[in-house]
Structure formats: structure tokens, C-alpha cells
Design a protein around this motif. Structure first.
Motif, PDB file in Angstrom:
ATOM      1  N   HIS A  37      42.514  33.335  62.656  1.00 22.24           N
ATOM      2  CA  HIS A  37      41.187  33.583  62.097  1.00 22.24           C
ATOM      3  C   HIS A  37      40.452  34.605  62.967  1.00 22.24           C
ATOM      4  O   HIS A  37      39.535  34.258  63.726  1.00 22.24           O
ATOM      5  CB  HIS A  37      40.376  32.285  62.024  1.00 22.24           C
ATOM      6  N   ASP A 390      39.667  25.630  55.055  1.00 17.20           N
ATOM      7  CA  ASP A 390      39.329  27.058  55.072  1.00 17.20           C
ATOM      8  C   ASP A 390      38.993  27.554  53.663  1.00 17.20           C
ATOM      9  O   ASP A 390      38.091  28.371  53.476  1.00 17.20           O
ATOM     10  CB  ASP A 390      40.489  27.870  55.633  1.00 17.20           C
ATOM     11  N   LYS A 391      39.716  27.033  52.688  1.00 13.99           N
ATOM     12  CA  LYS A 391      39.475  27.411  51.296  1.00 13.99           C
ATOM     13  C   LYS A 391      38.085  26.966  50.845  1.00 13.99           C
ATOM     14  O   LYS A 391      37.354  27.712  50.169  1.00 13.99           O
ATOM     15  CB  LYS A 391      40.552  26.789  50.399  1.00 13.99           C
ATOM     16  N   GLN A 394      35.385  29.152  52.558  1.00 16.00           N
ATOM     17  CA  GLN A 394      35.296  30.461  51.901  1.00 16.00           C
ATOM     18  C   GLN A 394      34.574  30.339  50.560  1.00 16.00           C
ATOM     19  O   GLN A 394      33.753  31.191  50.198  1.00 16.00           O
ATOM     20  CB  GLN A 394      36.693  31.037  51.713  1.00 16.00           C
ATOM     21  N   MET A 397      30.800  30.059  51.204  1.00 16.67           N
ATOM     22  CA  MET A 397      30.204  31.312  51.652  1.00 16.67           C
ATOM     23  C   MET A 397      30.109  32.333  50.527  1.00 16.67           C
ATOM     24  O   MET A 397      29.134  33.078  50.421  1.00 16.67           O
ATOM     25  CB  MET A 397      30.993  31.878  52.827  1.00 16.67           C
ATOM     26  N   GLN A 398      31.105  32.373  49.673  1.00 13.76           N
ATOM     27  CA  GLN A 398      31.088  33.304  48.543  1.00 13.76           C
ATOM     28  C   GLN A 398      29.939  33.006  47.593  1.00 13.76           C
ATOM     29  O   GLN A 398      29.468  33.895  46.882  1.00 13.76           O
ATOM     30  CB  GLN A 398      32.421  33.253  47.799  1.00 13.76           C
ATOM     31  N   SER A 433      32.643  23.053  44.050  1.00 11.31           N
ATOM     32  CA  SER A 433      33.789  23.178  44.954  1.00 11.31           C
ATOM     33  C   SER A 433      34.847  22.126  44.670  1.00 11.31           C
ATOM     34  O   SER A 433      36.030  22.320  45.006  1.00 11.31           O
ATOM     35  CB  SER A 433      33.336  23.056  46.410  1.00 11.31           C
TER      36      SER A 433
END
Length: 437
Positions: A37, A390-391, A394, A397-398, A433
């Protein structure tokens, strides 16, 4: 010169991702594996609940930047007070001198801390606040002519990264390489309304076989363990046992302190009060580092002697920094306003409604809340720092929301000044999510 510097900075910012690229050349970030990362998002501005990156993208800071900026980023009341203080007194060593901001902070804290607390000792951060608390307990008995070398702590607790704090922590993901070098710590389960009798029996055995100096605990909520909530009545029974057996208790309120649980401190929910309390994070509203280790007058008195060596020889260069103390005074004043207290109640009520709703989702195993803290556990197994985590990060944040899952636990700890619209966006993003799980 200032104009030239600003022009240079503006020019550098025109290149997309310029700060992110420069970051990778020299910086080493915490809690990060740089091999897998390598990128770190560059934040250039923060206001209220919003973080802005170098490319102009905005994110709701739904965890208050690790539970610090509870009154919002760059809170004008706090920054204006600090600006005034900077013109008068910036730093002075605290061993030989004192000053108004530190004295005022001690008075403000004593008014809101549990009534048995009467002495304030300054540190730099949560870990060092805990470190000081551990050393206080050990030296307390040493000064009384007793050598005690064992601590008791909850399983899966987290208390910091310095060696004493690591010793009493129970999460091997943080401590693994150092476990052979740590202090003697005996671990017990957290009380769950069913097991406190078994826990008391276990403690009796530990105390009978060891010279126990103290019990350290996160009251009501274990933060790094995944915002796990435990039983206040069971904890009270445990604290009563230690009090009866002359064993000091240390409440780590670094995460829970200053209104997050719905009261000033999580210890306010428990009848038996700790002998020592560790504070940091929201203490200064997130503006600058500062920490406190408070204690009873009884503990303080054990360090009074004509023998110099019986004093508490523990010190940080920036102890009681006047600027940090001023920020803390302003933050405590804000915490006690009707507006902030009402906001805490409103957020808590919103969390309750979201909990009742989201618990019906087939991919949610359980959900809980306490004050402004909310957490849900996904009905799936996840590594604490794995690919699914991590998915999720992300995904958040998107969609413009900063949330940082702890394994299969998604948690919220929003600033007290969050708007209803911002909070609803956080909830909606979490619900969306679940489709990627």
C-alpha cells in the motif's frame, strides 16, 4: 519571501497528485505496509466534518480523525483562543515553572472528572498517558515498601504503542514482534452480563499467585477491538474486588473521554471509580497533541517524601504546553455548552434508529451504539488488514466518506457538529457498501 513560498506551493499543487508523489520519497506512515500500500492520500484542508484532498475531492470525516476532532476541524472557537495564546506564551518547561493555561485546565478537568480525582499529570499522547499511569501504580507500591510486578488487563484491549502500554494491550496484530520483551500481564475476559462471577473467581486466583499492582481497562467500550461494548454492572463488580484488595485501577479513557459515550467519561456509568484515569485524543479538540494522567490524592501523597528518589521522575519536554492547554480549555468549554450536549443526544438518537434499521440486513451480524459511537459487525470473516477491508475502505472513499473498518467491524464516531444531511450520507454509504460483501 512568504509570497514566493505561496506561489511555489500553488504551482506544485497544480500537478495532480503532486503531494502524494512527494510523500513516497521520504515518509514512513504508521499502521501501513508500504510494500503493498504505497499510496497515501494528501489532505490539504479540513473544516467542520469535511476533509479536502489535493485534487479538490471532499470526504466526511466519520471517525473524527481517530476520535480527536470531536468539535469539527479548525473549530473557530478553539483556534481563536490558541491564536491569542500564541502571542503571549508559546512554550516553557513545566518542571520548574507553571502558567495560567495549565492551572486553568487542571481546574476545568477536576470539575468534570469523577469526584475522587484530584491531581493532574501532563503527557504528550494516549500511549504516554497510559505509560505514566502504569509507572504511577508500580512506584506507588514501591514507595510504600512493596514490590509488585504484575498487571491485569482485559483480553483484546488496546492501550498504546509504548512498551508499558503494549504490555497491557492484548491485540497481537500490534504487539507480535515485541511480545517476548513485555511486562507480566494476566488477561481476563470482558464482562457480558453472564460471566462476571467466573471472572471474579479467575481474578482471585491471579491475585493469590501474583503480586498485582493494577488493573487497566477501557471502560464500557473497547475501541481497537472493534468498538465492543461490555457490561457496566459486571465491570463495577470487578472494580469493587480490586478496591477491596488494595489493587489500583487504571481507566484508559483516551478513546471514550469527553462526551463520546453520552456522558463526559465512560467511568460516569460505573459506580466504583478508578484510581487513575488516562486522557488524550479529544482533550484538545484534535488541534494539537496533549495528554493527561489524573489520579487520587492518596496516590499523589505516596510520592511525597524528603527522599528525592520517591518523586515521580517521568517527564516530557512539551508537558503542559501552554498552547495545547489553551486548546483543551476551549474544548472543555465547548463540551459543556447546551448546543454540543444536545448534538450528542441527537446523534445518539439517530444511531439508535439506524441500528434498528440496519440490523434487519442479512449481511449484518450485529449492531450497537453508545453515545456518538456506532458499530456493526458484518456476517463474514475478514482479516483485520485484508483485501475485503481494503475494498470497503476504497468504496467509502469513492463516495466521499472516510470510514476505517476494524476487520469485519464498520464503526462511526462522528464530530459533534455533523449535520443531519452529512450523517444520513454516512448511513447510506454503509448500507450501500453491504452490496459488495
Amino acid at each position: 519571501m512568504q509570497k514566493v513560498a505561496n506561489t511555489y506551493q500553488t504551482k506544485k499543487m497544480q500537478e495532480k497528485g503532486a503531494l502524494q508523489k512527494r510523500d513516497k520519497k521520504h515518509l514512513w506512515h504508521p499502521l501501513k505496509q508500504h510494500q503493498t500500500h504505497p499510496e497515501s492520500l494528501a489532505i490539504v484542508k479540513a473544516k467542520g466534518c469535511i476533509l479536502t484532498d489535493e485534487n479538490g475531492n471532499e470526504y466526511i470525516d466519520a471517525i473524527s480523525s481517530w476520535y480527536t476532532c470531536m468539535f469539527g476541524h479548525c473549530n473557530e472557537y478553539i483556534t481563536s483562543r490558541v491564536h491569542q495564546q500564541m502571542q503571549v506564551l508559546d512554550q516553557v518547561m513545566f518542571s520548574d515553572f507553571t502558567h495560567e493555561p495549565a492551572i486553568q485546565l487542571s481546574e476545568n478537568l477536576i470539575k468534570i472528572l469523577p469526584q475522587n480525582q484530584n491531581r493532574i499529570f501532563f503527557n504528550d499522547n494516549g500511549s504516554t498517558a497510559v505509560e505514566a499511569g502504569i509507572k504511577m501504580a508500580l512506584q506507588y507500591y514501591f514507595n510504600l515498601g512493596e514490590k509488585r510486578n504484575t498487571f491485569i488487563a482485559f483480553e483484546n484491549g488496546f492501550h498504546g504503542d509504548t512498551f508499558g502500554a503494549m504490555s497491557v494491550s492484548g491485540l497481537s496484530v500490534y504487539n507480535g514482534p515485541f511480545e517476548d520483551f513485555l511486562m507480566d500481564v494476566q488477561r481476563i475476559p470482558v464482562p457480558d452480563r453472564k460471566n462476571h462471577r467466573e471472572i471474579l473467581n479467575q481474578i482471585q486466583g491471579i491475585v493469590a499467585q501474583n503480586k498485582v499492582a493494577g488493573f487497566i481497562y477501557e471502560p464500557i467500550i473497547q475501541g481497537a477491538a472493534g468498538m465492543k461494548i461490555h457490561d457496566a454492572n459486571g465491570l463495577n463488580a470487578i472494580l469493587n474486588f480490586f478496591k477491596t484488595n488494595d489493587i489500583l485501577t487504571i481507566a484508559d479513557e483516551v478513546m471514550t473521554g469527553f462526551g463520546k459515550t453520552g456522558r463526559n467519561f465512560a467511568s460516569d456509568f460505573i459506580e466504583t471509580k478508578p484510581d487513575i484515569i488516562c486522557l488524550s485524543k479529544a482533550l484538545t479538540g484534535g488541534l494539537v497533541p496533549l495528554a493527561i494522567t489524573s489520579c487520587t490524592e492518596k496516590i499523589y501523597t505516596a510520592f511525597l517524601s524528603n527522599e528525592m528518589a520517591k518523586g515521580f521522575f517521568h517527564c516530557h519536554t512539551y508537558s503542559a504546553n501552554p498552547i495545547a492547554c489553551t486548546a483543551a480549555n476551549a474544548a472543555i468549554e465547548l463540551l459543556q455548552t447546551d448546543e454540543i450536549q444536545q448534538n450528542i443526544k441527537t446523534i445518539s438518537a439517530s444511531h439508535k434508529a439506524f441500528q434498528e434499521y440496519i440490523c434487519k440486513h442479512p449481511k449484518v451480524k450485529t449492531a450497537r451504539f453508545q453515545g456518538v459511537i456506532f458499530a456493526l459487525d458484518l456476517d463474514t470473516k475478514m482479516q483485520r488488514y485484508g483485501s475485503l477491508r481494503d475494498k470497503l475502505l476504497q468504496f467509502f472513499m469513492q463516495r466521499g466518506v472516510f470510514l476505517r473498518p476494524l476487520g469485519n467491524t464498520i464503526y462511526i464516531q462522528v464530530p459533534y457538529v455533523i449535520t443531519k444531511k452529512e450523517l444520513q450520507k454516512v448511513y447510506k454509504t454503509i448500507e450501500e457498501s453491504l452490496a459488495i460483501i
